[in-house]
Design a protein around this motif. Structure first.
Motif, PDB file in Angstrom:
ATOM      1  N   ILE A 133       0.481  -1.211  -0.009  1.00 54.14           N
ATOM      2  CA  ILE A 133       0.243  -0.322   0.016  1.00 54.14           C
ATOM      3  C   ILE A 133       1.106   1.339  -0.069  1.00 54.14           C
ATOM      4  CG2 ILE A 133      -1.276   1.113   1.331  1.00 54.14           C
ATOM      5  CD1 ILE A 133      -2.885  -1.492   2.674  1.00 54.14           C
ATOM      6  N   ALA A 134       2.041   1.102   1.515  1.00 50.95           N
ATOM      7  CA  ALA A 134       2.895   2.374   1.343  1.00 50.95           C
ATOM      8  C   ALA A 134       3.222   2.688  -0.377  1.00 50.95           C
ATOM      9  CB  ALA A 134       3.671   1.706   2.154  1.00 50.95           C
ATOM     10  N   ALA A 135       4.391   1.344  -1.309  1.00 52.24           N
ATOM     11  CA  ALA A 135       5.252   1.596  -2.387  1.00 52.24           C
ATOM     12  C   ALA A 135       4.146   2.301  -2.991  1.00 52.24           C
ATOM     13  CB  ALA A 135       5.867   0.461  -2.740  1.00 52.24           C
ATOM     14  N   SER A 136       3.037   1.982  -3.331  1.00 54.90           N
ATOM     15  CA  SER A 136       1.398   2.397  -4.180  1.00 54.90           C
ATOM     16  C   SER A 136       1.239   3.528  -4.083  1.00 54.90           C
ATOM     17  CB  SER A 136       0.555   1.261  -4.240  1.00 54.90           C
ATOM     18  OG  SER A 136       0.030   1.250  -3.240  1.00 54.90           O
ATOM     19  N   HIS A 137       1.107   3.653  -2.969  1.00 53.78           N
ATOM     20  CA  HIS A 137       0.375   5.219  -3.037  1.00 53.78           C
ATOM     21  C   HIS A 137       1.311   6.676  -2.883  1.00 53.78           C
ATOM     22  CE1 HIS A 137      -2.838   2.720  -2.983  1.00 53.78           C
ATOM     23  NE2 HIS A 137      -3.423   3.873  -3.068  1.00 53.78           N
ATOM     24  N   TYR A 138       2.752   6.216  -1.732  1.00 53.81           N
ATOM     25  CA  TYR A 138       3.619   7.435  -1.892  1.00 53.81           C
ATOM     26  C   TYR A 138       4.758   7.029  -2.333  1.00 53.81           C
ATOM     27  CZ  TYR A 138       0.422   7.489   2.166  1.00 53.81           C
ATOM     28  OH  TYR A 138      -0.388   7.732   3.126  1.00 53.81           O
ATOM     29  N   ALA A 139       5.403   7.610  -2.449  1.00 55.74           N
ATOM     30  CA  ALA A 139       7.218   8.104  -3.796  1.00 55.74           C
ATOM     31  C   ALA A 139       7.905   7.767  -2.810  1.00 55.74           C
ATOM     32  CB  ALA A 139       6.967   9.351  -4.131  1.00 55.74           C
ATOM     33  N   GLY A 140       9.293   7.816  -2.794  1.00 55.75           N
ATOM     34  CA  GLY A 140      10.659   7.520  -2.014  1.00 55.75           C
ATOM     35  C   GLY A 140      10.262   6.366  -0.644  1.00 55.75           C
ATOM     36  N   ASP A 141      10.869   6.323   0.002  1.00 56.04           N
ATOM     37  CA  ASP A 141      11.008   5.381   0.983  1.00 56.04           C
ATOM     38  C   ASP A 141       9.743   4.590   1.301  1.00 56.04           C
ATOM     39  OD1 ASP A 141      11.699   3.585   2.657  1.00 56.04           O
ATOM     40  OD2 ASP A 141      13.446   4.181   4.282  1.00 56.04           O
ATOM     41  N   PRO A 142       9.013   3.455   1.733  1.00 55.33           N
ATOM     42  CA  PRO A 142       8.123   2.823   2.094  1.00 55.33           C
ATOM     43  C   PRO A 142       7.971   2.910   3.281  1.00 55.33           C
ATOM     44  CG  PRO A 142       8.279   1.804   0.947  1.00 55.33           C
ATOM     45  CD  PRO A 142       9.700   3.085   0.301  1.00 55.33           C
ATOM     46  N   ARG A 143       9.280   3.017   3.580  1.00 49.56           N
ATOM     47  CA  ARG A 143       9.257   2.897   5.330  1.00 49.56           C
ATOM     48  C   ARG A 143       8.625   3.562   6.159  1.00 49.56           C
ATOM     49  NH1 ARG A 143      14.887   1.135   5.636  1.00 49.56           N
ATOM     50  NH2 ARG A 143      15.029   3.023   4.119  1.00 49.56           N
ATOM     51  N   ASP A 144       8.771   5.295   5.690  1.00 44.89           N
ATOM     52  CA  ASP A 144       8.799   6.137   5.959  1.00 44.89           C
ATOM     53  C   ASP A 144       7.016   6.481   5.984  1.00 44.89           C
ATOM     54  OD1 ASP A 144       7.893   9.468   7.065  1.00 44.89           O
ATOM     55  OD2 ASP A 144       7.404   9.384   5.473  1.00 44.89           O
ATOM     56  N   ALA A 145       6.219   6.141   5.190  1.00 44.12           N
ATOM     57  CA  ALA A 145       4.704   6.094   4.364  1.00 44.12           C
ATOM     58  C   ALA A 145       4.025   5.062   5.773  1.00 44.12           C
ATOM     59  CB  ALA A 145       4.663   5.799   3.237  1.00 44.12           C
ATOM     60  N   ILE A 146       4.698   3.729   5.789  1.00 42.46           N
ATOM     61  CA  ILE A 146       4.174   2.582   6.839  1.00 42.46           C
ATOM     62  C   ILE A 146       4.156   2.771   7.964  1.00 42.46           C
ATOM     63  CG2 ILE A 146       4.820   0.429   7.530  1.00 42.46           C
ATOM     64  CD1 ILE A 146       5.401  -0.261   4.898  1.00 42.46           C
ATOM     65  N   TYR A 147       5.098   3.893   8.873  1.00 44.13           N
ATOM     66  CA  TYR A 147       4.617   4.169  10.018  1.00 44.13           C
ATOM     67  C   TYR A 147       3.866   5.383   9.929  1.00 44.13           C
ATOM     68  CZ  TYR A 147       6.357   7.771  13.458  1.00 44.13           C
ATOM     69  OH  TYR A 147       5.675   8.197  15.208  1.00 44.13           O
ATOM     70  N   ARG A 148       3.612   6.230   9.079  1.00 42.38           N
ATOM     71  CA  ARG A 148       2.875   7.604   9.196  1.00 42.38           C
ATOM     72  C   ARG A 148       1.126   6.693   9.176  1.00 42.38           C
ATOM     73  NH1 ARG A 148       2.629  11.299   4.917  1.00 42.38           N
ATOM     74  NH2 ARG A 148       3.643  10.433   3.702  1.00 42.38           N
TER      75      ARG A 148
END
Length: 91
Positions: A52-67
């Motif tokens: 989900i993070a990789a498909s909806h956010y640019a950059g490092d998915p780890r930051d998106a996962i955290y958020r």
């Protein structure tokens, strides 16, 4: 004595008006839309927080996962199909 009482009375009115203005402002104040809108996402079978993070956010998915985890109070990485997530706006 009368002028002192009048001054205290006027000061009280000013404080009351200021307090009412502050309360009114607090009720009508809205959050800034500067960060962009949030989006709702329904988890599909096979989805992971990483996908989900990789498909909806640019950059490092780890930051998106955290958020995503923090915004939805997940307390872990386990999500299930049908679960509704709020995806925070991209920074």
């Amino acid at each position: 004595m009368c002028s002192l009482y009048h001054g205290e009375h006027m000061f009280g009115k000013i404080i009351l008006i200021a307090a009412l203005a502050l309360i009114a402002w607090a009720f009508v104040a809205r959050a800034s839309q500067g960060a962009g809108p949030t989006m709702r996402y329904t988890v599909k079978p096979g989805d992971t927080l990483w996908s989900i993070a990789a498909s909806h956010y640019a950059g490092d998915p780890r930051d998106a996962i955290y958020r995503i985890d923090r915004r939805n109070h997940l307390g872990g990485s386990v999500i299930v199909a049908g679960e509704r997530l709020v995806l925070p706006s991209a920074r």
